[in-house]
Write an enzyme that holds these catalytic residues in place. Structure first.
Site, PDB file in Angstrom:
ATOM      1  N   SER A 132       0.800  -1.224   0.000  1.00 15.63           N
ATOM      2  CA  SER A 132       0.000   0.000   0.000  1.00 15.63           C
ATOM      3  C   SER A 132       0.835   1.278   0.000  1.00 15.63           C
ATOM      4  O   SER A 132       0.346   2.325  -0.435  1.00 15.63           O
ATOM      5  CB  SER A 132      -0.927   0.013   1.217  1.00 15.63           C
ATOM      6  N   GLU A 178      -9.907   6.021  26.022  1.00 14.88           N
ATOM      7  CA  GLU A 178     -10.989   5.044  25.855  1.00 14.88           C
ATOM      8  C   GLU A 178     -10.679   3.704  26.497  1.00 14.88           C
ATOM      9  O   GLU A 178     -11.578   3.025  26.997  1.00 14.88           O
ATOM     10  CB  GLU A 178     -11.283   4.856  24.362  1.00 14.88           C
TER      11      GLU A 178
END
Length: 542
Positions: A111, A237
């Site tokens: 990629s 989180e």
């Protein structure tokens, strides 16, 4: 018109023959469908040669043609149809080409090299970002001397606004190609750069986003909080997760501090905060919704803090960026298609492809083809296949229902992989029982089911075949045939008049041969003829 009528007649005959073997659909239905497609094709003789004010570049990471086909069928089946007849939003775009994805040193691409190709216009090696083929992987000094500009930098220099939306870490290969230059794609935080290479002045990718070319990007939405925090900084989180940096820097705070005075800038990390952002009163937005990559689309409801969909992020981004009268460039990546394929799990790969397709629809609905060039493509493919002879409408994630028994006496799924981690279970079953696992005993349509593969690998590999390019808007007709992947960036530069020879941006020729002004090259200027004359004069003087 005689030749057109002749072609229509031949097409009707062919469709009639094919239709006899269909799924209970009368010949008239196939004929009507083909005539509509032909009518739409004939309309394309009127080319859109406007100048593109905006560019939407959608990238499905690992979204090869087998993935597009499978997602198309799944989307239709989720809507209660047989599936094969479904048309994705990206497939409704009028121009299609094929892209050759290889890297300069590798037949099957990664990629990093591919993203560099389609945003910078130059093919390069595997695992490097924003640098040309002269770079030595992992060598800082060679990387500093090999940088190449992306079309996003050219757009920013021209006064346009820039945005990035992804479901991966914002420092991952594809989004990083917008703003970073590095001889190693893994250098996402400073701790990843070897000490000897740091001494030569190389900056990690996250730092380049905050104080390099990326510092002026208006909208940044994705995952990857960990790349911006110190090792001791607890994630907001997850209590057990921390940052990855070792340089005592909090790059999110630095990003906020470095915004221009009198600008409205916000950082968000959960869905509630994201939903509270008003694009009308937001100039800069940084949203990092996960410590690492964002959730798969189908797993978003398992995230306690909540995450926006890719389509929701696109909508927010466009509404912020479109406030710039000079236009905008937005990269949108469905990045986790790739990750699910690597795990031999077709379910999430297809669901994330559908989510990307929904984002394409949202982007198209918020812009106009008169001034916005929209491109949908992939960086590379994967080794997933659609196999066997299943009946029309058979669940694409299911077991083949027709001629469905192999020579080993066992059924098989429609979707399978050439290689990957699931091959271990296949090989273990052979060693224990002399047979493959019996897929009829498993729920092959579950979120976690791993389709069988042949060659054992830690991760399933990329595929080397060409991928599709779908396009709509100004100069979209330039996407045709089979092209090298870096051609995409050159079309973008040409369509937006960011290339060196921009004479086509002043004058175009209508189909009757008369010289006319280009309606969109003179954005927001009502006195077009006067502006055209001035531009033409300056062009000849300079």
């Amino acid at each position: 018109m005689k030749s057109i009528n002749m072609n229509s007649a031949i097409l009707v005959c062919v469709v009639c023959v094919i239709a006899r073997g269909g799924n209970g659909q009368p010949p008239e239905e196939w004929i009507e469908q083909a005539e509509e497609a032909l009518s739409n094709a004939l309309k394309l003789q009127q080319l859109n040669t406007n100048v593109a004010k905006n560019v939407l570049l959608f990238v499905g990471d690992g979204m090869g043609i087998p993935t597009v086909t499978s997602a198309r069928i799944l989307k239709g089946q989720l809507d209660g149809k047989t599936g094969e007849e479904t048309v994705l939003n990206m497939e409704k775009m009028p121009y299609v080409a094929l892209s050759k994805t290889y890297n300069t040193n590798q037949q099957v691409a990664d990629s990093a090299g591919t993203a560099t190709a389609f945003v910078s216009g130059v093919k390069t090696k595997v695992a490097v970002i924003g640098v040309h083929d002269g770079v030595v992987k992992g060598d800082c000094r060679s990387g500093k001397n090999s940088s190449i500009d992306s079309v996003f930098k050219l757009a920013k220099d021209a006064g346009k606004s820039i945005g990035i939306v992804t479901t991966t870490r914002i420092t991952h290969a594809t989004p990083a190609a917008v703003y970073a230059h590095t001889p190693d794609r893994t250098w996402e935080n400073n701790n990843k750069i070897p000490i000897e290479e740091r001494l030569h002045g190389c900056k990690d990718i996250a730092l380049q986003l905050v104080e390099g070319e990326g510092s002026d990007i208006k909208v940044i939405l994705g995952g990857g909080r960990r790349e911006f925090f110190h090792l001791t900084h607890r994630d907001p989180e997850y209590n057990t997760l921390f940052g990855k940096r070792t340089d005592e820097r909090n790059l999110i705070d630095e990003w906020l501090d470095n915004r221009p005075q009198n600008s409205n800038a916000s950082y968000v990390w959960n869905l509630k905060q994201f939903n509270e952002i008003d694009p009308k009163h937001t100039d800069y937005l940084l949203g990092l919704f996960e410590n690492s990559h964002m959730q798969y689309h189908a797993n978003r409801d398992e995230d306690g803090a909540g995450e926006p969909t890719l389509a929701e992020m696109v909508e927010k981004a466009v509404k912020i960026l479109e406030k710039n009268d000079k236009g905008f460039f937005l990269l949108v990546e469905g990045g986790r298609i790739d990750h699910s394929h690597h795990s031999n799990i077709a379910y999430h790969a297809l669901m994330d492809t559908i989510a990307l397709d929904d984002a394409v629809a949202k982007g198209l609905s918020l812009t106009s083809e008169n001034d916005t060039l929209t491109i949908v493509t992939a960086d590379h493919s994967h080794v997933n296949v659609i196999a066997g002879y299943p009946s029309r409408g058979n669940p694409i994630l299911g077991v083949s229902d027709k001629d469905n028994i192999g020579l080993d006496g066992l059924p098989y799924t429609t979707l399978m992989y050439m290689d990957g981690p699931s091959a271990k279970a296949v090989h273990d079953s052979f060693n224990l029982t002399g047979q493959r696992p019996n897929v009829s005993l498993e729920n092959t349509e579950s979120k976690t089911y791993m389709q069988q593969s042949l060659v054992p690998r830690k991760d399933e590999s990329h595929g080397g075949e060409d991928v599709a390019i779908y396009a709509k808007g100004p100069m979209a007709h330039l996407f045709h045939g089979v092209q090298e992947q870096h051609y995409i960036a050159h079309v973008i530069k040409y369509a937006t008049c960011l290339n060196k020879n921009a004479s086509h941006c002043q004058v175009v020729y209508s189909f009757d041969g008369n010289t006319t002004n280009n309606a969109n090259s003179l954005v927001n200027n009502h006195n077009t003829w006067l502006t055209l004359a001035i531009c033409t004069l300056l062009y000849h003087i300079l």
